[in-house]
Design a protein around this motif. Structure first.
Motif, short mmCIF file in Angstrom:
data_model
loop_
_atom_site.label_atom_id
_atom_site.label_comp_id
_atom_site.label_asym_id
_atom_site.label_seq_id
_atom_site.Cartn_x
_atom_site.Cartn_y
_atom_site.Cartn_z
N ARG A 1 -8.05 6.64 -8.75
CA ARG A 1 -7.17 5.61 -8.20
C ARG A 1 -7.46 4.30 -8.90
O ARG A 1 -8.56 4.09 -9.42
CB ARG A 1 -7.45 5.40 -6.70
CG ARG A 1 -7.40 6.64 -5.81
CD ARG A 1 -6.00 6.93 -5.38
NE ARG A 1 -5.89 7.97 -4.36
CZ ARG A 1 -5.76 7.79 -3.06
NH1 ARG A 1 -5.84 6.58 -2.56
NH2 ARG A 1 -5.55 8.79 -2.23
N HIS B 1 -11.33 3.87 5.41
CA HIS B 1 -11.06 3.28 4.09
C HIS B 1 -9.78 2.44 4.15
O HIS B 1 -8.92 2.64 5.00
CB HIS B 1 -10.96 4.34 3.00
CG HIS B 1 -9.61 4.98 2.83
ND1 HIS B 1 -9.28 6.20 3.37
CD2 HIS B 1 -8.48 4.55 2.20
CE1 HIS B 1 -8.04 6.50 3.06
NE2 HIS B 1 -7.52 5.52 2.35
N THR B 2 -9.67 1.51 3.21
CA THR B 2 -8.42 0.77 3.03
C THR B 2 -8.22 0.53 1.54
O THR B 2 -9.20 0.59 0.78
CB THR B 2 -8.40 -0.55 3.82
OG1 THR B 2 -7.09 -1.08 3.83
CG2 THR B 2 -9.38 -1.57 3.24
N ALA B 3 -6.99 0.26 1.10
CA ALA B 3 -6.70 0.27 -0.33
C ALA B 3 -7.26 1.60 -0.84
O ALA B 3 -7.11 2.61 -0.14
CB ALA B 3 -7.31 -0.95 -1.01
N GLY C 1 -3.06 -0.24 4.73
CA GLY C 1 -3.16 0.85 5.68
C GLY C 1 -4.64 1.09 5.92
O GLY C 1 -5.50 0.39 5.37
N MET C 2 -4.95 2.08 6.74
CA MET C 2 -6.35 2.43 6.96
C MET C 2 -6.45 3.94 7.13
O MET C 2 -5.64 4.54 7.88
CB MET C 2 -6.91 1.74 8.20
CG MET C 2 -8.40 1.92 8.37
SD MET C 2 -9.01 1.27 9.95
CE MET C 2 -8.49 2.59 11.04
N GLY C 3 -7.41 4.55 6.46
CA GLY C 3 -7.63 5.98 6.58
C GLY C 3 -8.42 6.30 7.84
O GLY C 3 -9.03 5.40 8.44
N ASP D 1 -2.95 -0.49 -4.41
CA ASP D 1 -3.62 0.61 -5.11
C ASP D 1 -2.60 1.65 -5.56
O ASP D 1 -1.46 1.65 -5.09
CB ASP D 1 -4.70 1.26 -4.23
CG ASP D 1 -4.14 1.96 -2.99
OD1 ASP D 1 -4.85 2.83 -2.45
OD2 ASP D 1 -3.01 1.64 -2.57
N ARG E 1 -2.36 5.88 -7.18
CA ARG E 1 -2.98 7.13 -7.62
C ARG E 1 -2.72 7.27 -9.11
O ARG E 1 -1.64 6.92 -9.58
CB ARG E 1 -2.35 8.32 -6.86
CG ARG E 1 -2.67 8.30 -5.35
CD ARG E 1 -1.62 7.54 -4.55
NE ARG E 1 -1.95 7.51 -3.14
CZ ARG E 1 -1.54 8.38 -2.24
NH1 ARG E 1 -0.80 9.39 -2.63
NH2 ARG E 1 -1.88 8.30 -0.99
N SER F 1 0.85 -1.20 0.00
CA SER F 1 0.00 0.00 0.00
C SER F 1 0.88 1.24 0.00
O SER F 1 2.09 1.16 0.14
CB SER F 1 -0.91 -0.01 1.24
OG SER F 1 -1.98 -0.90 1.05
N GLY F 2 0.24 2.37 -0.13
CA GLY F 2 0.96 3.64 -0.14
C GLY F 2 0.52 4.48 1.04
O GLY F 2 0.24 3.96 2.11
N GLY F 3 0.48 5.81 0.83
CA GLY F 3 0.15 6.72 1.92
C GLY F 3 1.40 6.99 2.75
O GLY F 3 2.52 6.64 2.37
N ASN F 4 1.23 7.57 3.93
CA ASN F 4 2.36 7.97 4.76
C ASN F 4 2.91 6.86 5.65
O ASN F 4 4.11 6.72 5.83
CB ASN F 4 1.96 9.16 5.64
CG ASN F 4 1.70 10.39 4.79
OD1 ASN F 4 2.48 10.68 3.89
ND2 ASN F 4 0.57 11.02 5.03
N THR F 5 2.01 6.05 6.24
CA THR F 5 2.44 5.10 7.28
C THR F 5 3.57 4.17 6.83
O THR F 5 4.52 3.96 7.57
CB THR F 5 1.24 4.29 7.79
OG1 THR F 5 0.20 5.20 8.14
CG2 THR F 5 1.59 3.43 8.97
N PRO F 6 3.53 3.59 5.61
CA PRO F 6 4.59 2.61 5.26
C PRO F 6 5.94 3.24 4.91
O PRO F 6 6.91 2.51 4.75
CB PRO F 6 4.01 1.88 4.05
CG PRO F 6 2.95 2.73 3.50
CD PRO F 6 2.47 3.64 4.60
N ASN G 1 2.44 6.11 -5.36
CA ASN G 1 2.81 5.10 -4.35
C ASN G 1 4.05 4.34 -4.80
O ASN G 1 4.95 4.07 -4.00
CB ASN G 1 1.65 4.12 -4.12
CG ASN G 1 0.53 4.74 -3.33
OD1 ASN G 1 0.72 5.75 -2.65
ND2 ASN G 1 -0.65 4.16 -3.41
C1 6PG Z 1 -3.10 5.19 -0.51
C2 6PG Z 1 -3.15 3.95 0.32
C3 6PG Z 1 -4.26 4.06 1.34
C4 6PG Z 1 -3.57 4.27 2.66
C5 6PG Z 1 -4.49 4.97 3.65
C6 6PG Z 1 -3.77 5.35 4.92
O1 6PG Z 1 -2.77 5.10 -1.68
O2 6PG Z 1 -3.31 6.25 0.06
O3 6PG Z 1 -2.88 2.81 -0.21
O4 6PG Z 1 -5.13 3.03 1.41
O5 6PG Z 1 -3.15 3.05 3.18
O6 6PG Z 1 -4.95 6.14 3.01
O7 6PG Z 1 -2.89 6.35 4.59
P1 6PG Z 1 -1.89 6.99 5.65
O8 6PG Z 1 -0.90 5.95 5.98
O9 6PG Z 1 -1.30 8.14 4.90
O10 6PG Z 1 -2.71 7.40 6.85
#
Ligand code: 6PG
Length: 241
Positions: free
Chosen positions: A178, A148-150, A142-144, A72, A74, A41-46, A84
Motif C-alpha cells: 500500500r 488501523h486507519t489509512a 475509515g478504521m479497521g 492511501d 493499494r 480513504s477507500g475500503g467498503n464504508t465510503p 480505491n
Molecule cells: C483502505 C482504507 C482503509 C479503510 C479501513 C476500513 O484502503 O482499505 O483506506 O484505511 O478505511 O480498512 O475499511 P472498511 O471501510 O472496509 O471497514
C-alpha cells in the motif's frame, strides 16, 4: 482541539449527512474562492457516501475548486477491483463535472517506493505548508476492526511519526503493498473525519474516545489534529459503546 461525535441510526442516514456536510464545506470554500483539498480513504464504508455524492449531489455544487487526493492506495492498477481510486471513480467522480486535473490519484500500478516518492510533490503543488508539511482542508478516514486507519496498521507505528509525507506499507494479513499518507500529514489537516460503521468497531471507538493508555495500541488513536478538528461520524452500531 475538540472531538465531535455524530451518531446516525443507519449507514444510509450517516452517509447522507456526511455528503451534506462535505458539500457545504465545498460551497463555503467556493464562496471564499479558495481551493478545497480533500484526501479520501477507500475500503467498503465510503462506497455508500460516494454513490450518494455521485447520484444525488453531482449538480448541487461547483466542483472546479475542489481537488481530490487519496489517503492511501493499494498497489494495484486503477481498473483492479481493489483500487480505491477505481472504486471512487466509478461510484462518484465519473458522475460529476470536475476537471481531470483536479483528480490526484496515487498511481498504484507504479513501483511503490517510486510512487511514495513522487506523490508528495503533487500534493505540495496544491496545498499550503504548515510545520513543513502539507495542509489538507479535509481528510476522510475509515478504521479497521483492529484499529488501523489509512494504511497504518498495528505494529507499524513508525508511519505515524515519519517525517515523510507518504510511505509504503504492507497489509499484515494479505501482504498487499500500500501507499499511505503518514500520521503527521493526516494530523496537520484542518478537518479530519472518521467515517465508521459496524458493531465490530464500537469497542475500539469507546477506548479511543476514553483516551485511555491502552488505546495507544490502535493507530487510529494517534489521529489527533495539531491545529484542526476531529469528527466522528458513526452509525448506531459503531456508536453503541
Ligand atoms: C483502505 C482504507 C482503509 C479503510 C479501513 C476500513 O484502503 O482499505 O483506506 O484505511 O478505511 O480498512 O475499511 P472498511 O471501510 O472496509 O471497514
Amino acid at each position: 482541539m475538540h472531538d465531535s461525535i455524530k451518531i446516525f441510526s443507519t449507514p444510509y442516514e450517516l452517509a447522507e449527512a456526511l455528503a451534506f456536510d462535505l458539500v457545504n464545506k465545498i460551497k463555503e470554500a467556493d464562496k471564499r474562492k479558495s481551493l478545497f483539498t480533500v484526501a479520501l480513504s477507500g475500503g467498503n464504508t465510503p462506497k455508500l457516501l460516494f454513490s450518494l455524492l455521485g447520484d444525488h449531489f453531482a449538480s448541487s455544487v461547483k466542483w472546479n475548486m475542489t481537488h481530490f487526493f487519496w489517503v492511501d492506495e493499494r498497489c494495484v492498477p486503477p481498473d483492479n477491483p481493489e483500487s480505491n481510486y477505481g472504486m471512487t471513480k466509478q461510484a462518484f467522480l465519473e458522475k460529476i463535472d470536475i476537471p481531470d486535473s483536479n483528480i490526484h490519484r496515487i498511481k498504484g500500478e507504479d513501483e511503490p517506493e517510486k510512487e511514495a516518492f513522487r506523490y508528495p510533490g503533487e500534493i505540495k503543488s496544491f496545498t499550503r505548508l504548515k510545520n513543513g508539511l502539507p495542509v489538507f482542508d479535509l481528510v476522510l478516514l475509515g478504521m479497521g476492526e483492529e484499529g488501523h486507519t489509512a494504511s497504518i496498521f498495528p505494529g507499524n507505528e513508525k508511519l505515524l511519526n515519519s517525517d515523510k509525507i507518504c510511505e509504503v506499507a504492507i497489509h499484515p494479513v494479505t501482504g498487499q503493498k500500500r501507499i499511505t499518507l503518514t500520521g503527521k500529514v493526516i494530523n496537520n489537516a484542518v478537518s479530519i473525519i472518521f467515517h465508521v460503521t459496524g458493531k465490530n468497531k464500537a469497542g475500539i471507538i469507546k477506548e479511543i474516545l476514553e483516551r485511555k493508555e491502552p488505546a495507544l495500541r490502535f493507530p487510529a488513536d494517534h489521529i489527533v489534529p495539531v491545529n484542526g478538528n476531529l469528527y466522528w461520524y458513526l452509525d448506531k452500531e459503531a456508536g453503541s459503546f
